[in-house]
Write an enzyme that holds these catalytic residues in place. Structure first.
Site, PDB file in Angstrom:
ATOM      1  N   HIS A  80       0.534  -1.536   0.224  1.00  0.00           N
ATOM      2  CA  HIS A  80      -0.179  -0.151   0.228  1.00  0.00           C
ATOM      3  C   HIS A  80       0.817   1.368   0.031  1.00  0.00           C
ATOM      4  O   HIS A  80       0.283   2.303   0.641  1.00  0.00           O
ATOM      5  CB  HIS A  80      -0.668   0.161   1.335  1.00  0.00           C
ATOM      6  CG  HIS A  80      -2.119  -0.860   0.686  1.00  0.00           C
ATOM      7  ND1 HIS A  80      -3.295  -0.966   0.717  1.00  0.00           N
ATOM      8  CD2 HIS A  80      -1.999  -1.664   1.351  1.00  0.00           C
ATOM      9  CE1 HIS A  80      -4.014  -1.941   0.718  1.00  0.00           C
ATOM     10  NE2 HIS A  80      -3.077  -3.341   1.338  1.00  0.00           N
ATOM     11  N   ASN A 153     -10.238  -2.720   3.030  1.00  0.00           N
ATOM     12  CA  ASN A 153     -10.379  -3.438   0.915  1.00  0.00           C
ATOM     13  C   ASN A 153     -10.972  -2.567   0.211  1.00  0.00           C
ATOM     14  O   ASN A 153     -12.463  -2.619   1.112  1.00  0.00           O
ATOM     15  CB  ASN A 153      -9.566  -3.864   0.763  1.00  0.00           C
ATOM     16  CG  ASN A 153      -7.886  -4.324   1.231  1.00  0.00           C
ATOM     17  OD1 ASN A 153      -7.584  -3.166   1.430  1.00  0.00           O
ATOM     18  ND2 ASN A 153      -7.536  -4.919   1.432  1.00  0.00           N
ATOM     19  N   HIS A 344      -3.492   0.807  12.087  1.00  0.00           N
ATOM     20  CA  HIS A 344      -3.469  -0.645  12.551  1.00  0.00           C
ATOM     21  C   HIS A 344      -4.613  -1.499  13.300  1.00  0.00           C
ATOM     22  O   HIS A 344      -5.380  -0.970  14.182  1.00  0.00           O
ATOM     23  CB  HIS A 344      -2.098  -0.204  14.369  1.00  0.00           C
ATOM     24  CG  HIS A 344      -2.041  -1.562  14.835  1.00  0.00           C
ATOM     25  ND1 HIS A 344      -2.442  -3.091  14.786  1.00  0.00           N
ATOM     26  CD2 HIS A 344      -1.730  -1.728  15.687  1.00  0.00           C
ATOM     27  CE1 HIS A 344      -2.135  -3.273  15.252  1.00  0.00           C
ATOM     28  NE2 HIS A 344      -1.673  -2.976  16.444  1.00  0.00           N
TER      29      HIS A 344
HETATM   30 FE1  HDD Z   1      -2.736  -4.820   5.612  1.00  0.00          FE
HETATM   31  C1  HDD Z   1      -0.931  -1.862   5.207  1.00  0.00           C
HETATM   32  C2  HDD Z   1      -5.380  -3.787   4.432  1.00  0.00           C
HETATM   33  C3  HDD Z   1      -4.201  -8.197   4.839  1.00  0.00           C
HETATM   34  C4  HDD Z   1       0.364  -6.228   7.217  1.00  0.00           C
HETATM   35  N1  HDD Z   1      -2.916  -3.036   4.631  1.00  0.00           N
HETATM   36  C5  HDD Z   1      -1.940  -1.777   5.138  1.00  0.00           C
HETATM   37  C6  HDD Z   1      -3.268  -0.562   4.718  1.00  0.00           C
HETATM   38  C7  HDD Z   1      -4.250  -1.468   4.301  1.00  0.00           C
HETATM   39  C8  HDD Z   1      -3.962  -2.697   4.704  1.00  0.00           C
HETATM   40  C9  HDD Z   1      -5.208  -0.345   3.679  1.00  0.00           C
HETATM   41  C10 HDD Z   1      -2.814   0.562   3.925  1.00  0.00           C
HETATM   42  C11 HDD Z   1      -2.730   1.058   5.570  1.00  0.00           C
HETATM   43  C12 HDD Z   1      -2.422   3.040   5.076  1.00  0.00           C
HETATM   44  O1  HDD Z   1      -2.986   3.495   4.122  1.00  0.00           O
HETATM   45  O2  HDD Z   1      -0.886   2.837   5.977  1.00  0.00           O
HETATM   46  N2  HDD Z   1      -4.225  -5.684   4.615  1.00  0.00           N
HETATM   47  C13 HDD Z   1      -5.277  -4.361   4.693  1.00  0.00           C
HETATM   48  C14 HDD Z   1      -6.338  -5.432   4.453  1.00  0.00           C
HETATM   49  C15 HDD Z   1      -5.580  -7.659   4.909  1.00  0.00           C
HETATM   50  C16 HDD Z   1      -4.320  -7.054   4.906  1.00  0.00           C
HETATM   51  C17 HDD Z   1      -7.648  -5.301   4.424  1.00  0.00           C
HETATM   52  C18 HDD Z   1      -6.708  -8.302   4.616  1.00  0.00           C
HETATM   53  C19 HDD Z   1      -8.363  -8.333   5.579  1.00  0.00           C
HETATM   54  N3  HDD Z   1      -1.615  -6.835   5.811  1.00  0.00           N
HETATM   55  C20 HDD Z   1      -2.750  -7.816   5.527  1.00  0.00           C
HETATM   56  C21 HDD Z   1      -1.717  -8.666   6.807  1.00  0.00           C
HETATM   57  C22 HDD Z   1      -0.546  -8.255   6.644  1.00  0.00           C
HETATM   58  C23 HDD Z   1      -0.703  -7.135   6.621  1.00  0.00           C
HETATM   59  C24 HDD Z   1      -2.632 -10.143   6.182  1.00  0.00           C
HETATM   60  C25 HDD Z   1       0.857  -8.831   7.847  1.00  0.00           C
HETATM   61  C26 HDD Z   1       0.274 -10.090   8.196  1.00  0.00           C
HETATM   62  N4  HDD Z   1      -0.598  -4.139   5.989  1.00  0.00           N
HETATM   63  C27 HDD Z   1       0.714  -4.660   6.362  1.00  0.00           C
HETATM   64  C28 HDD Z   1       1.743  -3.853   7.014  1.00  0.00           C
HETATM   65  C29 HDD Z   1       1.255  -2.692   5.795  1.00  0.00           C
HETATM   66  C30 HDD Z   1      -0.054  -2.992   5.557  1.00  0.00           C
HETATM   67  C31 HDD Z   1       2.726  -4.296   6.524  1.00  0.00           C
HETATM   68  C32 HDD Z   1       2.044  -2.074   5.056  1.00  0.00           C
HETATM   69  C33 HDD Z   1       2.580  -0.072   5.623  1.00  0.00           C
HETATM   70  C34 HDD Z   1       1.390  -0.638   7.284  1.00  0.00           C
HETATM   71  O3  HDD Z   1       1.051  -2.052   7.293  1.00  0.00           O
HETATM   72  O4  HDD Z   1       1.020   0.487   7.905  1.00  0.00           O
HETATM   73  O5  HDD Z   1       1.575  -4.046   7.842  1.00  0.00           O
END
Ligand code: HDD
Length: 712
Positions: A80, A153, A344
């Site tokens: 993202h 999402n 978060h």
């Molecule tokens: Fe995630 C970012 C949505 C599964 C690990 N995620 C991130 C963002 C969104 C989502 C919208 C951007 C937030 C922003 O604008 O800063 N992610 C989802 C949705 C998921 C999902 C709807 C499934 C239901 N994500 C998911 C899993 C993991 C992550 C299973 C890890 C185990 N996601 C992350 C992250 C991020 C992230 C690495 C990258 C930047 C952040 O968190 O702040 O932790």
């Protein structure tokens, strides 16, 4: 739906706006200073020994300026990375106290400031907005009782069921590590290799291949919390809940070819759309809805309600609308706000809790962890955009970039030297009490429950619920994505997976990607459909903030242009006159009209519709232009609304667009195809009304059958 604000109007007054404004700086009318506040007398030459150097080490201004610049990048989000955001307000429209003790949902009319960030998952920070991808929809509610982040999402299901696979999913989708190609695209071998070996992803893949994967606007997409959460009420009673955002403008996509072209013409298309709409006072709005399932019904569905690869069909579990989100203020500084906002899923408030959904459980670890490397330490909650409006009191101290100056000698609990404060709060005092009803039993195991293993029923339900144009688009997307996959074995494996969803689907994909059609009879026999998953029929008829090009040359019919422009603007459209050269063009009756874009700075794909006024001299010039012909043909090919009056009708007919019968005039067939023509318009209001109706439908899908005959 929207409210027009005047430029420079005071920003919406709420607790978060007031708090964040305390951190803004305006340099207008001020002297240039160092970061220590020392005024600078010269900023364009470093301090040198003589006019020809060398530069002196004592030049503190030079060193400070360059040092700051050297460090002004932070790691982009690992997923993202590319996105855009805005401030706004959430209003509760139905008191939910019976179901949740969440304070911000406790009474109708209660308003809560929010910040929302939309994003693409795979592309880097500098990639293009219109790549085919799932889009993020993350909302930070600054509630009086602490921050609640709903990190969702625009597609309600996810690729995997267990967070342990997330790094694999992302590694497969990101650019391949040896070449770092392709950027912001899933159309490559490693992605489809992983997907073909991960059948639980089949459902979400169909959503991503649909037009949901190429949204027309962040303002025109749904949002979903995806995971199953819990509502818990004041007596500690819990129930399962899923969260939904429903856009006031309907759910609309681009056409794939258009999305690719926009990527080149305006890679900031979605970001610009959001910023411009808010700037013009067309505040985007969504309804907020919840689906709730009682604990007693947990096992009464033919899917597991904790499985993030499954929806709770809205026809089985209705969405109850309980609130409204309005985005009404653009950020002042992209980095400070959009880049530094940290979401978060573990940021919940009393009344909202987690379920055992294994994807959610893993997410609860990942997000806090990632902010520490992205934002440089554990104090990211003190960054202005992340600060809660609720007060923060605890014994956490120090670390990088600490802002708060905590007073006193006590930073531990229990303590007697500070009256044991800050003290914990009971449920009645607003303390977060973890939900007690969760049943956790059984041996430690790395396995899944049986219903999780049904990978195809809901994938089939999605496919069966789409309209014909939607299916066609999905097939074309599959042909593109898999067509780019070099490994035949991967393509075959994907087709074999699709064959378990629906044989016709698999056969149609197989045909386009050069693999044999697998045998019939392997598909799921699930026959339920869920009309709510289709985007079709969600057009609301409004043209507010839609972009319309008026193509004209000197000698155009001034009355026709003026009447159309007036009607479009009154209906809320953004109208731009496009001509060969910038400046002004003169109508046949001497009116001067400003030209907003020329043929080089504009492109059909940046507009929702086009109108060509008559005027003999104008049309004679336009008739010589290949650019104009191309503009109109593309509009036609992408099923967008087209209107022509007077001599322009002849021009349109000369293009011999398939399906458009010459001399059709006010013909209903032309109207069905989203083309409004009137050779001798007596009533321009009526012509404009028809054009507005066509624009309000988003696209004329009736043109689907003929559009591909128009050369691209
Ligand atoms: Fe995630 C970012 C949505 C599964 C690990 N995620 C991130 C963002 C969104 C989502 C919208 C951007 C937030 C922003 O604008 O800063 N992610 C989802 C949705 C998921 C999902 C709807 C499934 C239901 N994500 C998911 C899993 C993991 C992550 C299973 C890890 C185990 N996601 C992350 C992250 C991020 C992230 C690495 C990258 C930047 C952040 O968190 O702040 O932790």
């Amino acid at each position: 739906m929207s409210k027009h604000v005047k430029k420079g109007e005071i920003p919406p007054d709420n607790a978060k706006t007031r708090a964040i404004m305390g951190f803004t700086a305006d340099d207008a009318g001020e002297f240039l200073t160092t970061n220590q506040g020392v005024r600078i007398s010269h900023d364009e030459d470093s301090l040198k020994a003589g006019k020809r150097g060398p530069t002196l080490l004592e030049d503190f201004h030079f060193r400070e300026k360059i040092t700051h610049f050297d460090h002004e990048m932070i790691p982009e989000r690992v997923v993202h990375a590319r996105g855009s955001g805005a401030h706004g307000v959430f209003e509760c429209t139905e008191a939910m106290g019976e179901y949740t003790s969440a304070d911000f949902l406790s009474e109708a009319g209660r308003q809560t400031p929010v910040f929302v960030r939309f994003s693409q998952v795979l592309g880097s920070k500098g990639s293009m907005d219109t790549a085919r991808d799932v889009r993020g929809f993350a909302t930070k509610f600054y509630t009086d009782k602490g921050n609640f982040d709903l990190v969702g999402n625009n597609i309600p299901v996810f690729f995997i069921q267990d967070a342990i696979k997330f790094p694999d999913l992302i590694h497969a989708g990101k650019p391949e590590p040896n070449t770092h190609i392709p950027q912001a695209s899933t159309a490559h071998d490693t992605f489809w290799d992983f997907i073909s070996l991960t059948p639980e992803s089949t459902h979400v893949i169909l959503w991503a291949l649909s037009d949901r994967g190429i949204t027309r606007s962040y303002r025109m997409m749904e949002g979903f919390g995806v995971n199953t959460y819990r509502f818990v009420n004041a007596t500690g009673q819990g129930r399962f809940v899923k969260f939904h955002w429903k856009p006031k403008l309907g759910i609309h996509g681009l056409v794939w070819e258009e999305a690719q072209m926009i990527g080149g013409m305006d890679s900031d298309f979605l970001r610009r759309d959001l910023y411009d709409a808010i700037g013009m006072g067309f505040y985007p709005e969504w309804e907020f809805g919840v689906q709730m399932i009682e604990d007693a019904d947990e096992h009464n569905f033919d899917f597991d309600i904790l499985d993030p690869t499954k929806i709770w069909p809205e026809e089985e579990v209705p969405v109850k609308i309980i609130g409204r989100l309005t985005l009404n203020r653009n950020p002042d500084n992209f980095f400070a706000e959009v880049e530094q906002v940290a979401f978060h899923p573990g940021h919940v408030v009393p009344g909202i809790d987690f379920s055992n959904d294994p994807l959610l459980q893993g997410r609860l670890f990942s997000y806090l962890d990632t902010q520490i490397s992205r934002l440089g330490g554990p104090n990211f909650h003190e960054i202005p955009v992340n600060r809660p409006i609720a007060q923060v009191h605890n014994n956490q101290r120090d670390a990088m970039h600490r802002q708060t100056i905590n007073k006193g000698r006590v930073s531990y609990i229990p303590n007697s030297l500070g009256d044991n404060e800050p003290n914990v709060a009971s449920r009645e005092q607003g303390g977060f009490v973890p939900y007690a009803g969760r049943i956790i039993e059984g041996p430690a195991t790395r396995s899944r429950d049986e219903k999780f293993m049904d990978f195809y029923s809901q994938a089939r339900m999605f496919w069966l619920s789409l309209t014909d144009p939607e299916r066609r688009h999905l097939l074309q997307a599959a042909h593109f994505e898999l067509g780019k996959v070099e490994s035949k074995a991967v393509r075959e494996r994907m087709v074999a997976n699709f064959n378990k969803v629906d044989h016709e689907l698999a056969a149609a994909i197989a045909m386009g990607v050069g693999v044999a059609t697998p045998p019939a009879g392997e598909a799921s026999t699930y026959e339920k459909s869920s009309p709510a998953v289709s985007m079709a029929g969600t057009a609301k008829g409004t043209i507010e903030s839609r972009k319309v090009a008026i193509i004209a040359a000197p000698g155009f019919d001034g009355k026709q242009l003026a009447a159309m422009q007036e009607a479009l603007v009154a209906a809320g459209a953004v109208v731009e006159v496009v001509s060969m050269l910038l400046g002004h063009i003169e109508s046949a009756d001497g009116q001067m009209v400003p030209v907003k874009k020329n043929y080089i700075t504009s492109a059909s794909v940046l507009y929702d519709g086009v109108y060509i006024p008559g005027g003999q001299a104008s049309i004679s010039m336009l008739a010589f232009s290949g650019k104009v012909k191309n503009f109109i043909s593309e509009m036609y090919r992408h099923c967008k609304a087209i209107a022509a009056t007077g001599e322009a009708v002849g021009l349109l007919e000369s293009y011999k667009l398939p399906g458009l019968v010459p001399g059709a005039g006010k013909d209903a067939t032309a109207k069905d195809l989203g083309v409004i023509m009137d050779t001798k318009p007596k009533d321009m209001k009526a012509v404009a009304a028809d054009f507005i109706t066509a624009l309000g439908q988003h696209r004329a899908w009736a043109r689907e059958d003929v559009k591909n005959k128009v050369p691209a």
